[in-house]
Structure formats: structure tokens, C-alpha cells
Design a protein around this motif. Structure first.
Motif, mmCIF file in Angstrom:
data_model
loop_
_atom_site.group_PDB
_atom_site.id
_atom_site.type_symbol
_atom_site.label_atom_id
_atom_site.label_comp_id
_atom_site.label_asym_id
_atom_site.label_seq_id
_atom_site.Cartn_x
_atom_site.Cartn_y
_atom_site.Cartn_z
ATOM 1 N N ILE A 105 0.847 -1.188 0.000
ATOM 2 C CA ILE A 105 0.000 0.000 0.000
ATOM 3 C C ILE A 105 0.884 1.241 0.000
ATOM 4 O O ILE A 105 0.650 2.206 -0.713
ATOM 5 C CB ILE A 105 -0.925 -0.006 1.237
ATOM 6 C CG1 ILE A 105 -1.940 -1.146 1.120
ATOM 7 C CG2 ILE A 105 -1.628 1.330 1.397
ATOM 8 C CD1 ILE A 105 -2.832 -1.289 2.323
ATOM 9 N N CYS A 106 1.882 1.211 0.834
ATOM 10 C CA CYS A 106 2.902 2.249 0.862
ATOM 11 C C CYS A 106 4.184 1.574 1.318
ATOM 12 O O CYS A 106 4.168 0.440 1.801
ATOM 13 C CB CYS A 106 2.527 3.390 1.799
ATOM 14 S SG CYS A 106 2.473 2.907 3.544
ATOM 15 N N THR A 136 8.325 2.493 2.997
ATOM 16 C CA THR A 136 9.298 3.453 3.497
ATOM 17 C C THR A 136 10.554 3.347 2.654
ATOM 18 O O THR A 136 11.038 2.251 2.385
ATOM 19 C CB THR A 136 9.620 3.178 4.977
ATOM 20 O OG1 THR A 136 8.427 3.350 5.759
ATOM 21 C CG2 THR A 136 10.695 4.130 5.481
ATOM 22 N N VAL A 177 1.678 1.541 -6.525
ATOM 23 C CA VAL A 177 1.892 1.881 -5.118
ATOM 24 C C VAL A 177 1.354 3.294 -4.895
ATOM 25 O O VAL A 177 1.654 4.212 -5.667
ATOM 26 C CB VAL A 177 3.392 1.806 -4.765
ATOM 27 C CG1 VAL A 177 3.642 2.344 -3.363
ATOM 28 C CG2 VAL A 177 3.879 0.362 -4.882
ATOM 29 N N PHE A 178 0.555 3.466 -3.859
ATOM 30 C CA PHE A 178 -0.124 4.736 -3.649
ATOM 31 C C PHE A 178 0.849 5.870 -3.315
ATOM 32 O O PHE A 178 0.759 6.962 -3.848
ATOM 33 C CB PHE A 178 -1.165 4.613 -2.532
ATOM 34 C CG PHE A 178 -2.253 3.632 -2.839
ATOM 35 C CD1 PHE A 178 -2.776 3.537 -4.113
ATOM 36 C CD2 PHE A 178 -2.749 2.796 -1.851
ATOM 37 C CE1 PHE A 178 -3.785 2.631 -4.406
ATOM 38 C CE2 PHE A 178 -3.761 1.886 -2.128
ATOM 39 C CZ PHE A 178 -4.277 1.803 -3.407
ATOM 40 N N TYR A 179 1.748 5.602 -2.373
ATOM 41 C CA TYR A 179 2.704 6.640 -2.002
ATOM 42 C C TYR A 179 3.889 6.011 -1.283
ATOM 43 O O TYR A 179 3.852 4.852 -0.866
ATOM 44 C CB TYR A 179 2.054 7.718 -1.132
ATOM 45 C CG TYR A 179 1.701 7.299 0.276
ATOM 46 C CD1 TYR A 179 2.583 7.516 1.333
ATOM 47 C CD2 TYR A 179 0.473 6.708 0.566
ATOM 48 C CE1 TYR A 179 2.255 7.148 2.625
ATOM 49 C CE2 TYR A 179 0.134 6.339 1.847
ATOM 50 C CZ TYR A 179 1.030 6.564 2.884
ATOM 51 O OH TYR A 179 0.704 6.192 4.163
ATOM 52 N N VAL A 180 4.949 6.807 -1.165
ATOM 53 C CA VAL A 180 6.136 6.365 -0.441
ATOM 54 C C VAL A 180 6.383 7.307 0.727
ATOM 55 O O VAL A 180 6.171 8.522 0.625
ATOM 56 C CB VAL A 180 7.384 6.317 -1.346
ATOM 57 C CG1 VAL A 180 7.271 5.207 -2.361
ATOM 58 C CG2 VAL A 180 7.636 7.647 -2.034
ATOM 59 N N ASN A 181 6.811 6.726 1.842
ATOM 60 C CA ASN A 181 7.293 7.503 2.977
ATOM 61 C C ASN A 181 8.803 7.632 2.825
ATOM 62 O O ASN A 181 9.528 6.658 3.010
ATOM 63 C CB ASN A 181 6.980 6.789 4.297
ATOM 64 C CG ASN A 181 5.509 6.807 4.627
ATOM 65 O OD1 ASN A 181 4.880 7.853 4.608
ATOM 66 N ND2 ASN A 181 4.952 5.640 4.932
ATOM 67 N N VAL A 209 3.138 8.804 -8.140
ATOM 68 C CA VAL A 209 3.514 8.189 -6.862
ATOM 69 C C VAL A 209 3.596 9.314 -5.842
ATOM 70 O O VAL A 209 4.483 10.170 -5.910
ATOM 71 C CB VAL A 209 4.867 7.454 -6.953
ATOM 72 C CG1 VAL A 209 5.244 6.872 -5.591
ATOM 73 C CG2 VAL A 209 4.797 6.338 -7.994
ATOM 74 N N LYS A 242 5.412 11.353 0.899
ATOM 75 C CA LYS A 242 5.425 11.943 2.228
ATOM 76 C C LYS A 242 6.864 11.821 2.725
ATOM 77 O O LYS A 242 7.406 10.718 2.761
ATOM 78 C CB LYS A 242 4.492 11.219 3.190
ATOM 79 C CG LYS A 242 4.526 11.788 4.620
ATOM 80 C CD LYS A 242 3.889 10.849 5.621
ATOM 81 C CE LYS A 242 2.405 10.691 5.364
ATOM 82 N NZ LYS A 242 1.774 9.803 6.363
ATOM 83 N N VAL A 248 3.556 -3.450 3.901
ATOM 84 C CA VAL A 248 4.617 -2.443 3.966
ATOM 85 C C VAL A 248 5.976 -3.128 3.913
ATOM 86 O O VAL A 248 6.093 -4.342 4.121
ATOM 87 C CB VAL A 248 4.532 -1.596 5.257
ATOM 88 C CG1 VAL A 248 3.228 -0.821 5.321
ATOM 89 C CG2 VAL A 248 4.696 -2.479 6.497
#
Length: 413
Positions: free
Chosen positions: A26-27, A29, A72-76, A100, A103, A261
Motif C-alpha cells: 500500500i505504501c 518506506t 503503489v499509492f505513495y512512499v514515505n 507516486v 510523504k 509495507v
């Protein structure tokens, strides 16, 4: 995005579906660099010095291309301090241009008024300012002298630029649990959102966990506070072990390691969990054939993590369905078995189990990029950026002299 498990005749809860893993996280790091101007005593990645093997700009863009294909929605994005990479903004722009979301976590050292205005103008970038004390005294004892003022200056710049809803990220310790209301007040003052996370015995945190992790009474205080404020406060699903008190907290209430994750580190190694940087949890490297997608979907480690877990000794506990045995990384780095109780088990089983563990034999984090050995919670670390004497360049020997080798400052970034 679908589950990797075989389809069933019944659509279960999200926890049931996530337990067997998804075809893409989902996300995730992504630590872009180990370079950092601070030396926080609890740093999960023992950051400080840049690793000369870190992924190049082109390699990072190739990873972003994969994440786009995998939806993938987003990356930390974290580190280290990610903003010290000279290509940081280039990579952020590339990610958002390829759908992408980003955050990124920062200590605020480079959130100037100009950068704040840039961030406020983007719909696809979020920023998270790290703060571990509602006062300078509490924060700077952990993060370094001057870091409190640096963080608040960054928050003011973001607020003045009209960036509403940025995050203030707090690692909870026994010295700041009593400041929860004060943290919330700071977030409200800057029109930000409070995010609190659990202290794990990972990275340099392994050395200070014993003296910094909240007491049993403070765990209960935190749980009660989250029940009252949890709808307005983010937790990163890091306090699901507290569900053993009774009522589940908002969030997934599941260890998502290798299921929903994972972590990509600066040199491209993929770990099951950001808090488990150890060879036992290394699934592969994005530089290997098949890239990140092959690691995520076919690595032996992730396949194993997605199988039904036995729960071990915790299965007989009435709270198991709520806490699911707690945090894998917390157990591993305190020397407890992965199918045993969480070291901060609210029923007291973790404390009892720890009494039989020789702390000196607990696994150590595999990597250490600290500036000068490992820090302690009683020794403040000054906030410096180590510019070269003429401010034009930094020493070439990154691991010996400066955490920011190759970083040439430019205006507005």
C-alpha cells in the motif's frame, strides 16, 4: 490491488486479507540516504554518515518507475535526513509526475520559507516534521541541542506558507508521554496533524530502549489518551499491542511487515520492516534481477511472513485476537522469540519473558552509520551541517569526515 493469496469464497476483514499480503505494498518506506546532520539517540537506522554505495539518481528513478507500474499509492521517504541529497527535489518531482505520492520525514533543517512555499503549492507531497519533546529540554536530550528550535522554525515556515495539515511526528518515550496534550496543542497552533509512533529497540534505539521506553503505567496512559483522541491523531498502526487492554485503537491493528509495507534502504536493500534492519529480515535488493517487484512478490522471506502464523505462546491469551502478538521488531531486538509476547505486552507476559533473557545476547542491528560511535540519551548532540570551510564543497571521504559529502548548497532548496 489484490491479495497474493488464493481467492476464497468469503470476503473477510481487511486484516484477514492483508495477513496474506498484497501484490504491491500500500505504501513503503524509502530511506534515500544515511546522511544526517543529527545523531538522535533512538534513530532506527543508526544514521549519520552517507553510504557511498547509495542508489544513484537514475537507479532511484527506475525504482519509482516500478512503483508506478505496481500502483503503489505513495512512499514515505526518510533517512537519515533525505533533504540533504542533492537530487532530493528532482526525485520528489519525478515521483509525483509519475503518480507516486510522496510523504517525507525531516528534522526541518532545510525547510526554508522558499521551500515551504514550494511544498504548499503541491497537492501530491506531504511533509512530516520530527519532534520528540513539547519542550526544548525534553526534545533536545534525544535529538540534539538546537533541534527543537529547528523543528519549530520549519513548522512556522510551513504555516506561514499556507501548508495546512502537515504532520508533526513524535516517538513516544517515558519522558514525553506526559506531554501528549502539549504536542496536540502545538499541532493545533500550526494547523498541523499530530502523528505519534512507538519507540522500538531498533538501530541506535537498541542502546536506549531500556531507559526510554514507556513504563507500564505510561502505556495505559497513552492507551486511554488515544481512545479519547485517536480519531484526530495518526499512529502509523504502531500501537496495536495496546489493544490487549480491551478496545482496539483506530487503525489496522496488525503487523504489516512484508504484507502491506516494507523498507527500501539507501543502497537498495529491501527489508520486511523499517524497524527490522537486520540480515534476518533482508528480502533482496532492488538492483537484483527483477527489481523491487520480484523481491516483493517472490522473495522467500516475504512468502514466509504471509503464511498463517501460529501465534506461539500468545495463542492461549484472551487478548491475542486484538494484539496479534505485537511487534516483530520489538521482540527480535530484545531477544524474545518471534512467536512469543511483545516486550511491552499489556498483560505483563513480555516483562516476564524479558526477565529470562540475557540482554547481551540479543541480536544487534546489522548496520551502523553513526557519526562517532553510538550515543546515549544523556548526551545531547549539537545540530551542525558540517560545511566545508569555503561553503562550496565538502570533503570527499564521506564516511570519515562528513555526512553530507557531495552536497553543494543552493538557494531555495
Amino acid at each position: 490491488m489484490t491479495s497474493l493469496a488464493a481467492p476464497t469464497s468469503r470476503v473477510g476483514s481487511l486484516v484477514d486479507q492483508f495477513q496474506s499480503g498484497l501484490d504491491a505494498p500500500i505504501c513503503l518506506t524509502w530511506e534515500l540516504t544515511y546522511a544526517c546532520n543529527l545523531a538522535c539517540v533512538h534513530c532506527l537506522s543508526s544514521s549519520g554518515r552517507r553510504d557511498p554505495r547509495e542508489l544513484s539518481t537514475a537507479e532511484c528513478k527506475a525504482v519509482i518507475d516500478e512503483l508506478e507500474r505496481m500502483q503503489v499509492f505513495y512512499v514515505n521517504i526518510g533517512g537519515g535526513e533525505p533533504t540533504v541529497r542533492p537530487d532530493f527535489w528532482e526525485l520528489v518531482d519525478y515521483a509525483t509526475e509519475h503518480r507516486v505520492g510522496v510523504k517525507f520525514s525531516t528534522n526541518g533543517v532545510r525547510i526554508t520559507p522558499e521551500v515551504a512555499r514550494r511544498l504548499a503549492g503541491s497537492d501530491y507531497v506531504d511533509v512530516q516534521i520530527s519532534l520528540d519533546g513539547a519542550t526544548a529540554e525534553v526534545n533536545d536530550a534525544v535529538r540534539g541541542a538546537g533541534s527543537y528550535d529547528t523543528a519549530l522554525r520549519a513548522m512556522r515556515n510551513l504555516a506561514d506558507a499556507g501548508f495546512a495539515g502537515f504532520k508533526i511526528s513524535v516517538v513516544m518515550t517515558r519522558h514525553n508521554i506526559g506531554q501528549l496534550d502539549a504536542f496536540k496543542a502545538i499541532a493545533d497552533e500550526f494547523d498541523a496533524q499530530l502523528r505519534i509512533t512507538r519507540l522500538r529497540p531498533s538501530g541506535r534505539g537498541a542502546d536506549v530502549w531500556g531507559e526510554l521506553h514507556p513504563t507500564a503505567a505510561q502505556q495505559r496512559e497513552l492507551y486511554d489518551w488515544l481512545l479519547a483522541h485517536g480519531e484526530q491523531v495518526l499512529t502509523g498502526d504502531s500501537f496495536f499491542h495496546l489493544a490487549g487492554y480491551g478496545e482496539s485503537l483506530p487503525g489496522l491493528n496488525l503487523c504489516g511487515a512484508g504484507r502491506v509495507v516494507c523498507l527500501i534502504d539507501p543502497v537498495g536493500d529491501v527489508y520486511a520492516c523499517p524497524f527490522a534492519i537486520h540480515e534476518n529480515f533482508l528480502a533482496g535488493n532492488v538492483r537484483d534481477s527483477g527489481g523491487f517487484q520480484r523481491v516483493w512478490q517472490h522473495s522467500e522471506l516475504f512468502t514466509d511472513l504471509r503464511r498463517p502464523q501460529t501465534g506461539g505462546a500468545c495463542m492461549s491469551c484472551s487478548a491475542f485476537d486484538a494484539c496479534r502478538g505485537g511487534c516483530m521488531a520489538a521482540k527480535f531486538f530484545t531477544g524474545l522469540p518471534l512467536d512469543g509476547p511483545d516486550p511491552e505486552c499489556v498483560k505483563g507476559f513480555g516483562e516476564a519473558a524479558l526477565s529470562g533473557v540475557d540482554g547481551s545476547s540479543a541480536p544487534r542491528p546489522s548496520l551502523d552509520h553513526s557519526h562517532r560511535g553510538r550515543a546515549s540519551a544523556s548526551k545531547a548532540v549539537p545540530v551542525t551541517i558540517g560545511w566545508g570551510p569555503d561553503r562550496r564543497a565538502l570533503p570527499d571521504r564521506a564516511c570519515d569526515e562528513s555526512p553530507l559529502a557531495g552536497f553543494v548548497p543552493s538557494s531555495g532548496q
